[in-house]
Scaffold this active site. Structure first.
Site, mmCIF file in Angstrom:
data_model
loop_
_atom_site.group_PDB
_atom_site.id
_atom_site.type_symbol
_atom_site.label_atom_id
_atom_site.label_comp_id
_atom_site.label_asym_id
_atom_site.label_seq_id
_atom_site.Cartn_x
_atom_site.Cartn_y
_atom_site.Cartn_z
ATOM 1 N N ARG A 30 0.696 -1.197 0.081
ATOM 2 C CA ARG A 30 -0.114 0.093 -0.040
ATOM 3 C C ARG A 30 0.862 1.287 -0.158
ATOM 4 O O ARG A 30 0.545 2.308 0.634
ATOM 5 C CB ARG A 30 -0.903 0.134 1.028
ATOM 6 C CG ARG A 30 -2.124 -0.984 1.133
ATOM 7 C CD ARG A 30 -3.355 -0.447 2.155
ATOM 8 N NE ARG A 30 -3.901 -1.542 2.595
ATOM 9 C CZ ARG A 30 -4.027 -1.910 3.962
ATOM 10 N NH1 ARG A 30 -3.289 -1.173 4.661
ATOM 11 N NH2 ARG A 30 -4.927 -2.774 4.230
ATOM 12 N N ARG A 34 -2.494 6.037 0.061
ATOM 13 C CA ARG A 34 -2.972 5.956 1.485
ATOM 14 C C ARG A 34 -2.368 7.103 2.230
ATOM 15 O O ARG A 34 -3.113 8.145 2.614
ATOM 16 C CB ARG A 34 -2.241 4.669 2.069
ATOM 17 C CG ARG A 34 -2.589 3.415 1.395
ATOM 18 C CD ARG A 34 -4.261 3.207 1.550
ATOM 19 N NE ARG A 34 -4.059 2.645 2.963
ATOM 20 C CZ ARG A 34 -5.308 2.130 3.416
ATOM 21 N NH1 ARG A 34 -6.618 1.964 2.608
ATOM 22 N NH2 ARG A 34 -5.569 1.549 4.538
ATOM 23 N N ARG A 43 -6.377 11.943 -6.102
ATOM 24 C CA ARG A 43 -7.504 11.391 -5.960
ATOM 25 C C ARG A 43 -8.780 12.143 -5.596
ATOM 26 O O ARG A 43 -9.858 11.667 -5.643
ATOM 27 C CB ARG A 43 -7.424 10.329 -4.826
ATOM 28 C CG ARG A 43 -6.604 9.092 -5.312
ATOM 29 C CD ARG A 43 -7.597 8.043 -6.082
ATOM 30 N NE ARG A 43 -9.014 8.037 -5.555
ATOM 31 C CZ ARG A 43 -9.103 7.203 -4.596
ATOM 32 N NH1 ARG A 43 -8.475 6.482 -3.977
ATOM 33 N NH2 ARG A 43 -10.516 7.057 -4.086
ATOM 34 N N ASP A 79 -7.014 -2.460 -7.196
ATOM 35 C CA ASP A 79 -7.627 -3.053 -6.178
ATOM 36 C C ASP A 79 -8.049 -4.480 -6.375
ATOM 37 O O ASP A 79 -8.404 -4.900 -7.490
ATOM 38 C CB ASP A 79 -9.006 -2.173 -6.002
ATOM 39 C CG ASP A 79 -9.756 -2.586 -4.580
ATOM 40 O OD1 ASP A 79 -10.796 -3.448 -4.725
ATOM 41 O OD2 ASP A 79 -9.568 -1.975 -3.700
ATOM 42 N N TYR A 154 -15.927 -11.762 -0.565
ATOM 43 C CA TYR A 154 -16.350 -10.661 -1.125
ATOM 44 C C TYR A 154 -17.624 -10.734 -2.060
ATOM 45 O O TYR A 154 -19.050 -10.436 -1.614
ATOM 46 C CB TYR A 154 -15.301 -9.577 -1.874
ATOM 47 C CG TYR A 154 -14.624 -8.784 -1.061
ATOM 48 C CD1 TYR A 154 -14.877 -8.096 -0.078
ATOM 49 C CD2 TYR A 154 -13.155 -9.104 -1.378
ATOM 50 C CE1 TYR A 154 -14.079 -7.028 0.690
ATOM 51 C CE2 TYR A 154 -12.266 -8.263 -0.547
ATOM 52 C CZ TYR A 154 -12.750 -7.342 0.597
ATOM 53 O OH TYR A 154 -11.675 -6.733 1.397
#
Length: 347
Positions: A30, A34, A43, A79, A154
């Site tokens: 990451r 972040r 972003r 992702d 998920y």
């Protein structure tokens, strides 16, 4: 005649192959985003999945930590659920929640309705990787995909879960549906990694966020064969394969046997305890991500202990034992990078 820089000459790929290195290589899970202010700026107003599907933005975000820290490898900004989105699964990443699937998978018909991934589904990935390889030069790019169990969870749960009760209910109670779903996801994850490697990625990481919820017996029976299928296809392309899971101290040996060249170790397991479990494989890790909030001398002393422990392995790539925490001070990660890269290679 000058030759262009080759990522194979750098510390990261040498370590991944178990070869002698000029210094212990370091990168951070990451690291692309972040905690970086420049990441938050680019972003702003752009959704996560939208960001991952914009080649220019992917290139910029992936490069940001390389510029700032001088790490030994870049990790592709993506992702876990992006390949599902690309093939048409209705889902979104909800702020403060995570991936949310509109219609969870319950039946064989639900599995059959999910298309297999082809390069035509992800032209933006090919474009982003090609752009990155050009920009990165001698710095290798690590491709990224979610492991079948985590992605399946998920899809079955409809979003993140602590207990994975619905997932395990399918695994134990509807093994035919479970096997079909895992085969489907393994094919999608493998194809996603193949697209990245064929466009120029130098290594891959298969990330299994939720595998720690399983016993070794259940992992070996219901999950390992599918992760092995992904890793086998990636290995056929000749790149090193990193396999990382969270809370997987009891699974490290099996995760290595699934086909990993490098086994990632989370912060809960001392590296000295992990190395005998993974056999003749390279280890990656495993500083507690919260130690970057500690005084610098404490952080670096713990990093030194990990580097020393890593000498017992076939090779060692330094990393945190999980991803960078959003509140991390980037300057502290810079200090950590410089410390690791400057640490004497032999004691």
């Amino acid at each position: 005649m000058t030759t262009s820089p080759d990522p194979r000459d750098g510390a990261f790929l040498k370590a991944a192959h178990g070869e002698p290195v000029p210094h212990t290589p370091v990168w951070f899970m990451r690291q692309a985003g972040r905690s970086l202010p420049e990441y938050l700026k680019v972003r702003e107003g752009v959704g996560m999945l939208e960001s991952c599907m914009n080649p220019d933005l992917v290139v910029e975000i992936t490069l940001q930590p390389v510029r700032r820290y001088g790490v030994d490898a870049a990790i592709f900004f993506s992702d876990i659920v992006l390949p599902l989105k690309a093939v048409g699964v209705e889902l979104d990443i909800v702020s403060g929640v995570g991936p949310v699937v509109a219609r969870p998978v319950r039946t064989l018909a639900d599995v059959d309705a999910i298309p297999d991934l082809t390069p035509e589904h992800v032209p933006f990935i090919t474009a982003a990787v090609r752009g990155l390889v050009t920009e990165l030069g001698a710095t290798p790019l690590i491709g990224f995909a979610g492991a079948p169990f985590t992605v399946a969870s998920y899809l079955v749960e409809g979003g993140p879960s602590k207990e994975h009760a619905k997932t395990k209910a399918m695994m134990f109670g509807a093994p035919d549906v479970w096997d079909a779903l895992m085969r489907k996801i393994a094919g999608i994850s493998a194809a996603y990694l193949e697209v990245q490697v064929e466009a120029g990625a130098s290594a891959v990481q298969l990330f299994d966020s939720w595998a720690g919820a399983l016993t070794p017996q259940d992992y070996e029976a219901f999950v390992m064969p599918h992760s092995a299928r992904v890793l086998e296809r990636a290995g056929a392309l000749g790149v090193p394969r990193i396999h990382f899971g969270v809370g997987t101290a009891n699974l490290l040996g099996l995760m290595g046997e699934a086909g990993a060249d490098v086994v990632g170790v989370d912060w809960r397991t001392p590296l000295a305890s992990a190395i005998p479990l993974v056999g003749d494989r390279v280890v990656q890790g495993n500083l507690d991500p919260t130690l970057v909030f500690a005084p610098t001398d404490l952080m670096t002393s713990r990093a030194a202990e990990i580097i020393e422990a890593g000498r017992a392995a076939r090779g060692h790539i330094f990393n945190l034992g999980h991803g960078v925490i959003p509140a991390t001070d980037p300057d502290q990660l810079k200090r950590l990078t410089e410390f690791v890269q400057g640490y004497p290679i032999s004691g």
